[in-house]
Design an enzyme around this catalytic site. Sequence first.
Site, mmCIF file in Angstrom:
data_model
loop_
_atom_site.group_PDB
_atom_site.id
_atom_site.type_symbol
_atom_site.label_atom_id
_atom_site.label_comp_id
_atom_site.label_asym_id
_atom_site.label_seq_id
_atom_site.Cartn_x
_atom_site.Cartn_y
_atom_site.Cartn_z
ATOM 1 N N CYS A 189 80.485 26.414 -15.408
ATOM 2 C CA CYS A 189 79.154 25.810 -15.457
ATOM 3 C C CYS A 189 78.128 26.937 -15.537
ATOM 4 O O CYS A 189 78.105 27.811 -14.660
ATOM 5 C CB CYS A 189 78.955 24.990 -14.184
ATOM 6 N N CYS A 217 75.323 25.662 -21.932
ATOM 7 C CA CYS A 217 75.704 24.673 -20.914
ATOM 8 C C CYS A 217 77.062 24.149 -21.342
ATOM 9 O O CYS A 217 77.250 23.828 -22.531
ATOM 10 C CB CYS A 217 74.683 23.538 -20.856
HETATM 11 N N1 DGL Z 1 77.717 21.997 -17.368
HETATM 12 C C1 DGL Z 1 76.729 22.644 -16.624
HETATM 13 C C2 DGL Z 1 76.204 23.901 -17.234
HETATM 14 O O1 DGL Z 1 76.961 24.558 -17.900
HETATM 15 C C3 DGL Z 1 75.789 21.873 -15.775
HETATM 16 C C4 DGL Z 1 75.049 20.783 -16.382
HETATM 17 C C5 DGL Z 1 74.245 20.025 -15.354
HETATM 18 O O2 DGL Z 1 74.855 19.502 -14.436
HETATM 19 O O3 DGL Z 1 73.030 19.987 -15.505
HETATM 20 O O4 DGL Z 1 75.077 24.283 -17.065
#
Ligand code: DGL
Length: 284
Positions: free
Chosen positions: A95, A205
């Site tokens: 993430c 993301c």
């Molecule tokens: N998948 C995550 C990222 O790479 C988080 C997305 C979220 O929960 O806002 O930032």
Amino acid sequence: MPTQPKANTHTFITSDLVKQQNTSSRPIGVFDSGIGGLSIMHCIKQQLPNENLLYVADTLNAPYGEKSTVFIQQRVNDIADWFVAKNAKAIVVACNTATVSAIDQLRQNLAIPVIGVEPAIKPAAQQSKQKKVAILVTKTTAENQRFLALVQQYSNTSEIYIQACPGLVELIEQDKKNSLDCELMLTAYLQPLIEKGVDTIVLGCTHYPLVTSLIHEICGNNITIMETAQPVTEQLQRQLIAHQLINLSTHVGSATFYSSQNSISQQQLFSHIWQQSLSLHKFP
Ligand code: DGL
């Protein structure tokens, strides 16, 4: 005079291997706020098939991209503690938002390797012909100093446009990535970038690779889209080798999935993204 070193070396290597065999079957913990990290989990599964993997989706608290740094750090600590209690040998923060918000403190607190996600700005800046690169991120990432410092490093060779995409993660989590709402939202975020002449888009993301085909539909196929599952997996592999933690078993490893919001529809969504029927367990 007979020399001893050979026998000593042999003893050392044998005990080292035994130690590695004992510890290597320990699982690797992978986590995200939801289904985004599954793209990284998938890449790890393909390239390190013998490893045992635990995946945690903190779906109840998604999106992290709209939360405070303090809140994200607390969640990351709780998830990491749970992995440690499960005897994890390494943790992958799949993430971007959690990586920029919490990886430094996590590394300080843990004795096991912690691998984060770094957006592919460097290769994007290198390969962009127009020297115009866009990076799509969550709102929290867009405001994060660690992230802004990374962007700054490459700003002298390319124009880098940071585009926060609030609302996009929610639609992806609700399995609405093919909806008109999602198309309209993405078009609103991408159109100004197309007008600026951007030829390379970095997905900052881990949820966004799930809308890659929609991005191509909106921007055309000449745009280059860059994501990070492969470099993260390679970094994990390097860390496992460096710490003698590679699983030496010849058997295919397990993959176990947890979510803080466990439901039938979540299980179906996970199975759909994982492209295989799976059981989703309640986290914690
Ligand atoms: N998948 C995550 C990222 O790479 C988080 C997305 C979220 O929960 O806002 O930032």
